[in-house]
Structures are given as C-alpha cells and as structure tokens.
Design a protein around this motif. Structure first.
Motif, PDB file in Angstrom:
ATOM      1  N   UNK A  13      -7.886 -36.720 -25.266  1.00 39.90           N
ATOM      2  CA  UNK A  13      -8.333 -36.791 -24.270  1.00 39.90           C
ATOM      3  C   UNK A  13      -9.632 -37.281 -24.277  1.00 39.90           C
ATOM      4  N   UNK A  15     -12.211 -37.683 -26.249  1.00 42.08           N
ATOM      5  CA  UNK A  15     -12.686 -38.220 -27.550  1.00 42.08           C
ATOM      6  C   UNK A  15     -11.988 -40.433 -27.209  1.00 42.08           C
ATOM      7  N   UNK A  16     -11.053 -39.662 -26.971  1.00 42.29           N
ATOM      8  CA  UNK A  16      -9.927 -41.241 -26.401  1.00 42.29           C
ATOM      9  C   UNK A  16     -11.176 -41.865 -25.479  1.00 42.29           C
ATOM     10  N   UNK A  17     -11.603 -41.403 -24.693  1.00 43.84           N
ATOM     11  CA  UNK A  17     -11.843 -42.238 -23.698  1.00 43.84           C
ATOM     12  C   UNK A  17     -14.243 -42.655 -24.103  1.00 43.84           C
ATOM     13  N   UNK A  18     -14.151 -41.771 -24.830  1.00 45.47           N
ATOM     14  CA  UNK A  18     -15.734 -41.641 -25.148  1.00 45.47           C
ATOM     15  C   UNK A  18     -16.093 -42.974 -26.534  1.00 45.47           C
ATOM     16  N   UNK A  19     -14.495 -42.732 -26.316  1.00 44.18           N
ATOM     17  CA  UNK A  19     -14.835 -43.935 -28.015  1.00 44.18           C
ATOM     18  C   UNK A  19     -14.334 -43.186 -29.841  1.00 44.18           C
ATOM     19  N   UNK A  20     -14.849 -41.469 -29.570  1.00 40.93           N
ATOM     20  CA  UNK A  20     -15.482 -41.134 -30.291  1.00 40.93           C
ATOM     21  C   UNK A  20     -13.637 -40.701 -31.439  1.00 40.93           C
ATOM     22  N   UNK A  21     -14.018 -41.054 -32.924  1.00 43.36           N
ATOM     23  CA  UNK A  21     -12.545 -40.976 -33.835  1.00 43.36           C
ATOM     24  C   UNK A  21     -12.623 -39.043 -33.273  1.00 43.36           C
ATOM     25  N   UNK A 282     -14.964 -32.727 -22.704  1.00 41.62           N
ATOM     26  CA  UNK A 282     -16.099 -34.152 -22.858  1.00 41.62           C
ATOM     27  C   UNK A 282     -17.146 -33.711 -23.190  1.00 41.62           C
ATOM     28  N   UNK A 286     -19.254 -34.278 -26.943  1.00 41.63           N
ATOM     29  CA  UNK A 286     -21.316 -34.585 -26.294  1.00 41.63           C
ATOM     30  C   UNK A 286     -22.187 -34.112 -27.657  1.00 41.63           C
TER      31      UNK A 286
ATOM     32  N   UNK B   9      -3.833 -47.119 -25.169  1.00 40.45           N
ATOM     33  CA  UNK B   9      -4.574 -46.338 -25.432  1.00 40.45           C
ATOM     34  C   UNK B   9      -5.141 -45.551 -24.782  1.00 40.45           C
ATOM     35  N   UNK B  13      -3.599 -39.770 -23.414  1.00 46.83           N
ATOM     36  CA  UNK B  13      -4.916 -38.810 -22.619  1.00 46.83           C
ATOM     37  C   UNK B  13      -3.336 -38.577 -22.050  1.00 46.83           C
ATOM     38  N   UNK B  16      -0.722 -36.433 -23.240  1.00 47.55           N
ATOM     39  CA  UNK B  16      -1.392 -35.193 -24.782  1.00 47.55           C
ATOM     40  C   UNK B  16      -1.135 -33.317 -23.668  1.00 47.55           C
ATOM     41  N   UNK B  17      -1.729 -33.966 -21.860  1.00 46.05           N
ATOM     42  CA  UNK B  17      -1.509 -33.508 -21.179  1.00 46.05           C
ATOM     43  C   UNK B  17      -0.714 -33.122 -20.224  1.00 46.05           C
ATOM     44  N   UNK B 321     -24.960 -47.063 -26.470  1.00 45.10           N
ATOM     45  CA  UNK B 321     -24.111 -45.788 -25.321  1.00 45.10           C
ATOM     46  C   UNK B 321     -24.793 -44.356 -25.024  1.00 45.10           C
ATOM     47  N   UNK B 333     -17.445 -43.344 -19.153  1.00 46.27           N
ATOM     48  CA  UNK B 333     -17.451 -43.890 -19.870  1.00 46.27           C
ATOM     49  C   UNK B 333     -16.199 -44.607 -20.552  1.00 46.27           C
ATOM     50  N   UNK B 334     -15.775 -45.602 -20.002  1.00 43.59           N
ATOM     51  CA  UNK B 334     -14.593 -45.968 -21.303  1.00 43.59           C
ATOM     52  C   UNK B 334     -14.419 -46.522 -22.550  1.00 43.59           C
ATOM     53  N   UNK B 335     -14.580 -46.227 -23.514  1.00 45.00           N
ATOM     54  CA  UNK B 335     -14.221 -47.387 -24.562  1.00 45.00           C
ATOM     55  C   UNK B 335     -13.166 -47.584 -25.766  1.00 45.00           C
ATOM     56  N   UNK B 337     -12.720 -48.653 -28.470  1.00 40.01           N
ATOM     57  CA  UNK B 337     -12.726 -49.010 -29.679  1.00 40.01           C
ATOM     58  C   UNK B 337     -12.480 -50.498 -30.463  1.00 40.01           C
TER      59      UNK B 337
END
Lengths: 371, 371
Positions: A13, A15-21, A282, A286, B9, B13, B16-17, B321, B333-335, B337
């Motif tokens: 979750x 990772x999704x919000x941060x935009x990380x894959x 999170x 980071x 997207x 999250x 998942x939870x 970022x 912060x929400x990206x 993608x």
C-alpha cells in the motif's frame, strides 16, 4: 523485496501511494504477498537471488534470513542491498548482536557465548540457577529460546550446532527481572537521517507478540528518552538502512536493557499504519529508496494493535469477518490472506483514539471476536 | 474493477488490508493501476467484459462509462454488478439524472432538455441571458460543459448529438449564483445500510477540482444537515451500491442545489485516505462486497487535499519528489504513476491536523512545490 510474508504484503500500500514499484521474490505460491510476487524461489539459492536482483533497483527484505555471502555478491554485481549485509549480520546472529551492542555501550543483560554444557552450567550457576539460552541464528516468535536451570535441557541444541557459523556456540543470557517489554522503532537513511516513533509497550503471550500499546502508557519521561537514545545509538552504530526495531526490557529497578534487534518493519510497529503520520512500512520504503523520511507523530493520542492468531479450523478471518466489521465499525481489520494454523499470525486489528484504555478494550474485543 | 485509472489504483491498498483480492480490467498497458491489472481490453467491447466478469465474484468500476446494456448482460450471466446498471444510468446520463432528482424532490437548478438551438435560446432568454449547456453523456473535469449566452455557441454539439440515447437532446441549466461548491459523499450497501462523511468544500480551477477542505469550513449546521439528507435521499432513491458523490452548489441565498452525481470514489473524497477512519476506497470495497460499512469519523479536526497536475515536461512528480518529501515531512504525497500531460491529474497531497488554515497552507505549499 525478498520474502513474501505479511510484511511484504503491508509494504505494497505505501509503495502504491508513494509511486514506487515493488517487486517481490516469494518463497512459494500462495504467500501473503503473492499478488506482488514477480518471482518465486528459494532465497538461499544464490542464482535465484542474483537473477531477481538484476530486475530491480534496490533489494530489501521482509525477513533476515538471506545468507550474507549471497547479499555481498549481489552488492558486488551492482544492485544495492538495504539494510546492507554488514548491518544485517547483527540481526541474523544474536552472538554478533550482543558483541556489537557491548561495543556500542548499550545496556544489555549479562550474556556469554558457550560451547558446551559445562560452560553453560557455569553461567547458570553464576546467575541464580536459571538462564535464557538462545540459538544464535534462525529463531523467531519464541522459537530458539529456552529458559533452563540445567544445561542438559539444551543438549539437542549443542548437538545440532555445527552449522551456525559461531564455532558451535549458543547464547546464554541472565533471566532479566523485567516489569514489561518495550519496543523502540527507528528508521535510518543511508545518508544517516534518522526518525524515531514513540516507544511502545509490547505484550507477549507464549513468546508471540499479542498486543502493542502506543505510546507505552505511563512511562517515565527519562525512560522514553533513554529508549529513543538507545534506538539512535544502535541504528547509527550498525549503520542500518530502513526500519530497526529495538526490543527492550524495562526492569524492576528502572533500567532499560536491549533484548532483540530486527532490521525490517516489525510487529511492534503495525500500529503505525493508522497511528502514525508515516507508517513503518512507508518509512522503510523511503529509507531503502534513499528518499527523505516522513514525520512519525501519532495521529491520535493512543493506538492499540492486537494480533489475530489462526486456530485449528478454517478461518478465523473469513468465517467471522462480516460479524467483526459489523460490531466494530471503528476497528481497522488487517487480513494477511494466509492459511490458518494454530498460533499463526493471520491478521491484526488496530484501533486509534483519545483514551488508551477505551481504545485497548475495543481492539482486544474486535480481535477476540475472531476466536 | 473495470477501469485502470488512479481510482482503481487507490482501491488496491484497502483491498490488501481487508484481505480482498482485486482484479482490474485496464484500458491499456501502463495505466495507473497496471500492477493490479489481470486483463487489458476495451470496456465497450461486450466479449471483453463478459470474459473478465467470468473471472471475478463481483464487478465494480473506476469510471461510469461501461455501456448499460453490457452490464445488464453481465448480470444476466450471473456476475453481480455494483453499482447496478439501473443506478449507474443516472451517473451516465445527465438528463436522466436531472429527471430522477426531480422525482426525488431534491433541490436542483432549473433545467431543460433541449433538441435544437431555438429551444435552447428560449431557455437562455428566460434565465437572464446566460445558461450552462452540458452534453448528457461523456463529460468529466469540465469537459462537455459550456457557459453560453447564445445558442449558436453549441451548434457543434447539436450536430454531433445523434448517438447519445437522449433523442438528440442537450441539457441546459440555469447559471446558479453560488458562493461555493460542496460535495457530500455517501456509501450504501445492497442491504440499504448507508454512511455519510462530513460534507466537504471543493475548490475548482478551470473546471477541475483543485482543493478539497474537509470538513467544509464555517458551514451552517442546517446546511450540513441538508447536504447529508440530500446524500441519503439520492443514494436510497437511485439504490446505489458503493460510494456516491453528490456535488452541490451552496447559493448566495442559503440553498443547496445538486449539481452532479458520481457513483464511485471521487476526487472530493481522496482526503479520506488519511482523514477518515474508513476511506472512501475501503468503504466502496466493503459496500461492493456487501460487507458492513466502517466508521466515517474524521481522524483529525481538519484535512485538506490538493491535486497535483501534470505540466508540459517530464515529471513533475519524479523530478521534484525528494525535495517535496524533505520540505514537507508531514504531507502525504500520492503519486498515480501516470505520464504527465498539461492539466492531467498525476497525484495529490493530503495534510491533516488541528487547524484548517494551517493544514491548508501546508497542503497547498507541498502541492505547489511540484510545479
């Protein structure tokens, strides 16, 4: 992410919000983080880990069991590993951990590394006739830990010791007269930036974390400061990247002694998903991505997390799910999508609010409603 | 989930939870929810939707554009669809929506469905010489909406009307003299259980949602009650399942008029990820899975969400970022993608806290730091 358990699952979750894959190397099919698994294989197999490492920008973990020599080779081949193997070794081997904590001047129980029953018995006799014996490697959730009064009670462990890399030694520690257990979470970036969460109280049952109270109630401000100080000293001292959990005993005479280290998000930090501005998951991402760390303030005066353990039957989560949601609309229920086994952590419940006692009563009741 | 944009997207999250397995039919490769996409195809192609429906237990959406006749056939073939097509039509067609809201006795602007320029000009002349013209179908983010004083300004729309299913009619509405825009979010289960969030103020720029203030500041309690009442009347009246967003005008003379409906999580509810005990995304999943709804209390006195829009260049999110995270450690912060295009929503920032003005200043500054 090497490891496909619930820690990897709960990393998705943020990772999704941060935009990380996020990409997971899972141990098998049907793991808790299966939906994020891009690869399935044995993390003890070098070629499996090397092949996975080539597909990602940075490696991290949901457990500490990947052999250090494999991780050092991954680094040599050009993929960064966080926490680095030189830090991770202190979470992989309790004897190395005790040696390092001693060097750092951090308060710890009396301990010794013992090679045979005679050395162990000498330690036991010198510490009131009882002591805690631990295997240096591979223990978790109370496994690999025995309280003994006679060295013969771990004869099987001495017999099985050849492969632990510690010259066939077990760790023995004084039995600490503690009033409660605390956990200090710290996050650290490669650059050295650190952030601590408020120290929490952890309540264990049968060696397994049952409840976490955040922040630790009625704690002496000096104790809070000391826990945070120790957390930073250890994080910097071992140069960890990511989340470090420092499990501690608070003793009857007011001291704080370090019990265990974990270098990853930890059960004692699950409260932070709802209870902190930045969750441990999170923050770990980071740190591993070398991004600036987030604020760790509580989002409410109190947060309590209670684990849900599997029973012998189907469920418990699917069977009683709708009933629990109906009875506890303010509880945050987390399911790990794992097959239940007796005592296995299959989920947890967190409640946040203004008053710790109220919050705790609701969280306990919601978790128990799954029984 | 049909549709692979940022709403899909952000549904992942809570899935998942909650331990729910979410499967996405995305419009193409590289969509915002690509990591959850089990299928890629055109939602206007019946066989694509039927094949996807056979792989899941229930269908829902991240947009309202799937043709009703396809969804009715999906239901006939045995896969539940939520919101049901009979509800969804009121979000798909603004003329049907206006008719229905009129039936329900909900306050709305004066309106008419007009077939030609002459009918339109009659409405304009009767309403002070200006009016808002909308295409019945397919508009979003200000597209398909024009303020006109002469009916010739939408000649192109009349020419293109043949296929809208409304007998070639456009919707025309009085230009409401509003002081601000409000949005009331409601969730509803198939059983009829409903939950409302506090009404929020939405601030638009160039027809696109720019900021959301939660709860709506200095609102008259009577206005709050009226917004919640309207939300429930509409949710029950159209028998929606899932999240319904009712966008409203607050008028200079103290009335509340319904402007638009959306039957899915909505930009005006993104604040709820951090700002509510149960987010709109979690609540939508609960409703669609017919699970009990969660509490919708605010987690803090104030939450402000600010959208981040794409610019002409690479980024803006990847480029700036780390700087934004460093300067605003308390901002979430929400990206999404997404590849940036000028004006495209590529992410958002939410800040929660005790004081709305402070929270708003921080959220705006953090979002602007991406510019």
């Amino acid at each position: 992410m090497i490891g496909g358990g619930q820690l990897a699952r709960m990393m998705v979750p943020p990772a999704i919000h941060l935009g990380l894959r996020i990409s997971v190397l899972a141990e098998g099919e049907g793991m808790s983080a299966a939906r994020a698994a891009d690869a399935v294989g044995d993390y003890r197999d070098p070629d499996t880990v090397y092949a996975f490492a080539e597909t990602v920008d940075v490696i991290t973990f949901d457990h500490e069991h990947v052999p250090g020599e494999i991780l050092r080779e991954v680094e040599r081949r050009g993929t960064p590993v966080h926490p680095r193997p030189d830090a991770l070794q202190f979470a992989q081997d309790k004897i190395l951990m005790r040696e390092k904590l001693g060097e750092l001047g951090v308060p710890i129980p009396d301990w010794a590394a013992v090679s045979d029953e005679s050395e162990l018995q000498t330690f036991i006799d010198a510490h009131g006739g009882r002591a805690v014996v631990k295997t240096a490697r591979g223990g978790y959730d109370g496994k690999g830990v025995r309280v003994v009064s006679d060295s013969g009670e771990v004869r099987d462990w001495f017999a099985a010791l050849d492969e632990d890399g510690n010259g066939g030694r077990l760790l023995v520690e004084e039995l600490v007269d503690f009033t409660r257990e605390l956990s200090q979470l710290v996050a650290r970036r490669p650059s050295g930036e650190t952030r601590t969460w408020p120290v929490v109280e952890t309540i264990q049952r049968d060696g397994v974390c049952a409840e976490v109270l955040a922040p630790a109630p009625v704690a002496d401000p000096a104790t809070l400061d000391e826990a945070a100080r120790i957390g930073i000293v250890v994080a910097d001292g071992v140069a960890v990247t990511g989340v470090l959990a420092v499990e501690m005993f608070e003793t009857r005479d007011g001291r704080v002694l370090v019990n265990e280290l974990a270098m990853r998000p930890h059960n004692s930090g699950h409260f932070s998903i709802e209870g902190s501005v930045t969750s441990q998951f999170e923050q770990h991402l980071r740190a591993v991505a070398d991004l600036p760390l987030g604020a760790t303030d509580m989002t409410a005066p109190a947060a309590v997390m209670v684990n849900v353990l599997g029973g012998p039957e189907e469920g418990p989560m699917p069977v009683r799910y709708a009933r629990v949601l109906a009875e506890f609309p303010g509880a945050k229920v987390h399911s790990y999508d794992k097959l239940p086994r007796p005592g296995r952590k299959v989920g947890h419940v967190t409640v946040t609010g203004a008053d710790l006692d109220t919050v705790r009563a609701e969280a306990v009741a919601a978790a128990r409603a799954f029984d």
